[in-house]
Design an enzyme around this catalytic site. Structure first.
Site, short mmCIF file in Angstrom:
data_model
loop_
_atom_site.label_atom_id
_atom_site.label_comp_id
_atom_site.label_asym_id
_atom_site.label_seq_id
_atom_site.Cartn_x
_atom_site.Cartn_y
_atom_site.Cartn_z
N GLN A 1 1.27 -10.64 10.83
CA GLN A 1 1.73 -9.49 10.05
C GLN A 1 0.87 -8.26 10.31
OE1 GLN A 1 0.65 -8.73 6.04
NE2 GLN A 1 2.71 -9.16 5.28
N SER B 1 4.52 -5.83 3.15
CA SER B 1 3.18 -5.84 3.72
C SER B 1 2.22 -6.60 2.81
CB SER B 1 2.71 -4.40 3.96
OG SER B 1 1.48 -4.37 4.65
N LEU B 2 1.25 -5.93 2.19
CA LEU B 2 0.33 -6.58 1.27
C LEU B 2 1.07 -7.38 0.19
CD1 LEU B 2 -2.40 -6.83 -0.42
CD2 LEU B 2 -1.60 -4.74 -1.54
N GLN C 1 0.83 -1.20 0.00
CA GLN C 1 0.00 0.00 0.00
C GLN C 1 0.87 1.26 0.00
OE1 GLN C 1 -3.21 -0.76 2.57
NE2 GLN C 1 -4.27 1.17 2.24
N HIS D 1 -0.18 -2.47 11.21
CA HIS D 1 1.02 -3.14 11.73
C HIS D 1 1.35 -2.67 13.15
CE1 HIS D 1 1.65 -4.89 7.81
NE2 HIS D 1 1.62 -3.71 7.25
N ARG E 1 -8.71 -9.08 4.03
CA ARG E 1 -7.73 -8.32 4.80
C ARG E 1 -8.00 -6.82 4.66
NH1 ARG E 1 -2.43 -6.01 3.77
NH2 ARG E 1 -0.88 -6.54 5.37
#
Length: 641
Positions: free
Chosen positions: A597, A444-445, A366, A549, A469
């Site tokens: 995560q 991340s993603l 992102q 996060h 998610r």
């Protein structure tokens, strides 16, 4: 194309794990037969089948396999069996090199002593260590070896066990001292890894076992190697093996770079790593010069590529006159167990291809989204685009190209959009080049795209996970995030603690000087003047709705875990570097990593340092933008300075 001799390499303690060599055991008859023959010898000595223990279906790759009485012979068995399987198929060594107890495998393959005698010596050595040596451990440190001499916390609490290359060394010592060192290194953002051992090999802690094992060695019949053997104790060729040698190999520091220098001084070579984990292949690549025609290759790894690697090695380096037929599954009726083929004298060197540089694909997360991303990909891969539309309930092409109602900036839309564009970009790249990467990682993603590339789930499954998610994360309200530029991770933590900002977490560790923090929105606002007073280069509040996060995603984490439990994952086909651990994924922890995560920091800096420590590697960003490309360039530049 050049003519290069072949070197068989054998690793020692710390490279073992449950299920090592299992694919070869199933599909390569010569490997299986040799392993079973050696297992009979072990059973007659310690009344345990190591084959049964090693391949117990209840044992996971991630389970710690560290009892010396089992690991010592098990490492030897899989290495020696692999060597015999390669030799049977025409891949014969011109030299052998071992490290630590791997020197016994090298000596057996070279004909300095029978395999059964080497196995007996290892079992007796393990018994002496377990009975008489003081308990201890070993720690691999990913840093300049000069650190050991500069830092008294290391030099006073451990002994230098090995220098592997210019960015990795190993220390040995008592477990409590190693824990102190580990904490000290982590506070200074230095990567280190505890090895699965219960003895402090290559240190004085094992000295009490020396006299007991030496009595065994004094009675051993050791001959001269029939294949040249280069010592990792002093880096020189061995004539007749000295009677004390197989104690020295586990007591003296490992000098593998000296052995490699001795070989490279003569000519270029093909180095085949026959160890369980493929770690020596990396060491080789870091010790040979970029201009050389020498190359290192792994066979066994933790990533289900053993048979593929075995077949590639046979195809490329089998001596002329040998049929390079692929390994095959065992016949329905097991063949009688026969003795392993004896090591033949080295034949003429073989022609081989130049070394291939490692590659890694990394996928952005992102923040990399932009109107127009994906471009022609949606039409080129129309079937997948249609599947995505069915899962999402809207046109992914329209979202990415036109950004209706500014939806690309909303988490529940951003995440599926990035996942689809990353995935389509990767599939096009593989289709055009015909090459899959050696490693993958995602920010991340983007980690979902890395797992898709590694075959853990298919395109649709990944999109369903990312859709859920994104929905859960978009529901988090009242949080905020900010990028802190110009302070190290340790300095950021100090500022937070000293100013009572204990409700703020570190969310992204992007580089040594780029940290992202997350917390309640009021706290993030309150932190700005505090960091500006600490001479930060920049403090940039991010346009997000939640504290991603961080601890504030706990509700989303619980809901996502329940959803994730309804899916089944496939085995990893490519190593995936985890955001949380900055280490390759372990199959059993794939779901847990994705759940955690959400509330844990993205450790991108150490993930890239792990990849860079593997040697010469081309890290390619796959997806929209160049955020990760810039970060990688910064981290690479810092690593070289």
């Amino acid at each position: 194309m050049t003519t290069r001799p072949i070197v068989f390499m054998f690793s020692g303690q710390g490279s073992q794990y449950y299920q090592m060599g299992k694919e070869l055991f199933r599909e390569v008859p010569a490997f299986r037969q040799c392993l079973l023959r050696l297992d009979e010898r072990v059973k007659s000595t310690i009344d345990v089948s190591l084959v049964d223990h090693l391949y117990d279906e209840k044992k996971r790759l991630s389970d710690r396999f560290d009892r010396t009485l089992y690991t010592h012979p098990a490492i030897f068995m899989v290495e020696y069996a692999l060597a015999q399987a390669l030799i049977e198929r025409g891949v014969r060594p011109d030299y052998v090199v071992g490290t630590s107890m791997g020197e016994l495998a090298a000596a057996a393959v070279a004909g300095a002593l029978p395999a059964e005698d080497a196995l007996d010596l290892l079992i007796q050595q393990a018994k002496a260590l377990e009975t008489h040596a003081r308990p201890g451990g070993m720690l691999a440190v990913i840093h300049d070896p000069e650190l050991y001499h500069r830092d008294p916390v290391l030099s006073r609490n451990s002994e230098l066990g090995a220098v592997m290359f210019d960015a990795q060394f190993v220390v040995s010592g008592a477990q409590d001292r190693l824990l102190e060192i580990e904490g000290h290194l982590k506070r200074h953002d230095i990567v280190c890894v505890s090895l699965p051992v219960t003895q402090a090999f290559h240190s004085s802690l094992i000295d009490p076992a020396g006299p007991h094992f030496q009595r065994i060695l004094d009675a051993a019949a050791l001959g001269a190697p029939r294949i040249p053997m280069i010592s990792s104790v002093d880096g020189r060729p061995l004539g007749r093996v000295p009677q004390r040698y197989f104690w020295d190999v586990i007591r003296q520091p490992i000098q593998l770079p000296k052995a490699l220098m001795e070989l490279e001084r003569q000519q270029n070579h093909v180095y085949l790593d026959l160890g369980p984990a493929g770690t020596l292949a990396t060491v080789i690549k870091r010790n040979i010069t970029p201009r050389t025609q020498s190359a290192g290759f792994a066979t066994m790894t933790m990533f289900h590529q053993d048979v593929r690697n075995f077949n590639l090695i046979v195809e490329q380096w089998a001596r002329s006159g040998q049929a390079p037929a692929p390994a095959r599954p065992p016949a329905p009726a097991a063949a009688p167990v026969a003795p392993a083929a004896p090591v033949a004298p080295a034949a003429a060197p073989v022609k081989a291809q130049p070394a291939r540089q490692l590659t890694a694909c990394v996928f952005p997360g992102q923040g990399s989204q932009a109107r127009g991303m994906g471009g022609a990909l949606f039409d080129e891969l129309a079937d997948l685009t249609a599947r995505a539309d069915r899962i999402l309930g809207y046109s992914i092409k329209d979202l990415c190209l036109n950004n209706p109602d500014e939806r690309l900036g909303q988490t529940q839309y951003t995440q599926p959009a990035l996942y689809v564009v990353n995935a389509l970009s990767y599939l096009k790249k593989v289709r055009e080049t015909g090459v899959t990467p050696d490693y993958v990682a995602g920010h991340s993603l983007g980690e979902y795209n890395a797992l898709f590339a590694a075959g853990v789930f298919d395109f649709e499954t990944g999109l369903k996970l990312v859709k859920k998610r994104g929905e859960l994360m978009s529901q988090a309200r009242g949080g905020g995030m900010a990028a802190v530029i110009g302070l190290t991770k340790g300095q950021v933590q100090d500022v937070l603690v000293k100013n009572g900002l204990t409700g703020i977490d570190i969310a992204n560790y992007n580089s040594s000087g780029q940290i992202v923090i997350a917390g309640l929105k009021d706290e993030i606002v309150k932190a700005q003047p505090v960091f500006e007073a600490a001479s930060v280069r920049a403090y940039i509040p991010l346009k997000v709705s939640g504290a991603f996060h961080s601890r504030y995603m706990a509700i989303a984490e619980r809901s996502f875990e329940e959803y994730l439990d309804t899916f089944t994952f496939s085995p990893l086909s490519i190593p995936v570097i985890s955001n949380i651990h900055a280490r390759p994924y372990e199959q059993a922890e794939a779901k847990r990593n994705l759940v955690k995560q959400l509330t844990h920091q993205v450790n991108w800096f150490d993930s890239m340092r792990y990849l860079l420590a593997l040697g010469e590697i081309d890290i390619q960003e796959v997806g929209p933008g160049n955020v990760l490309t810039k970060l990688t360039a910064t981290i690479r530049r810092e690593a070289r300075s």
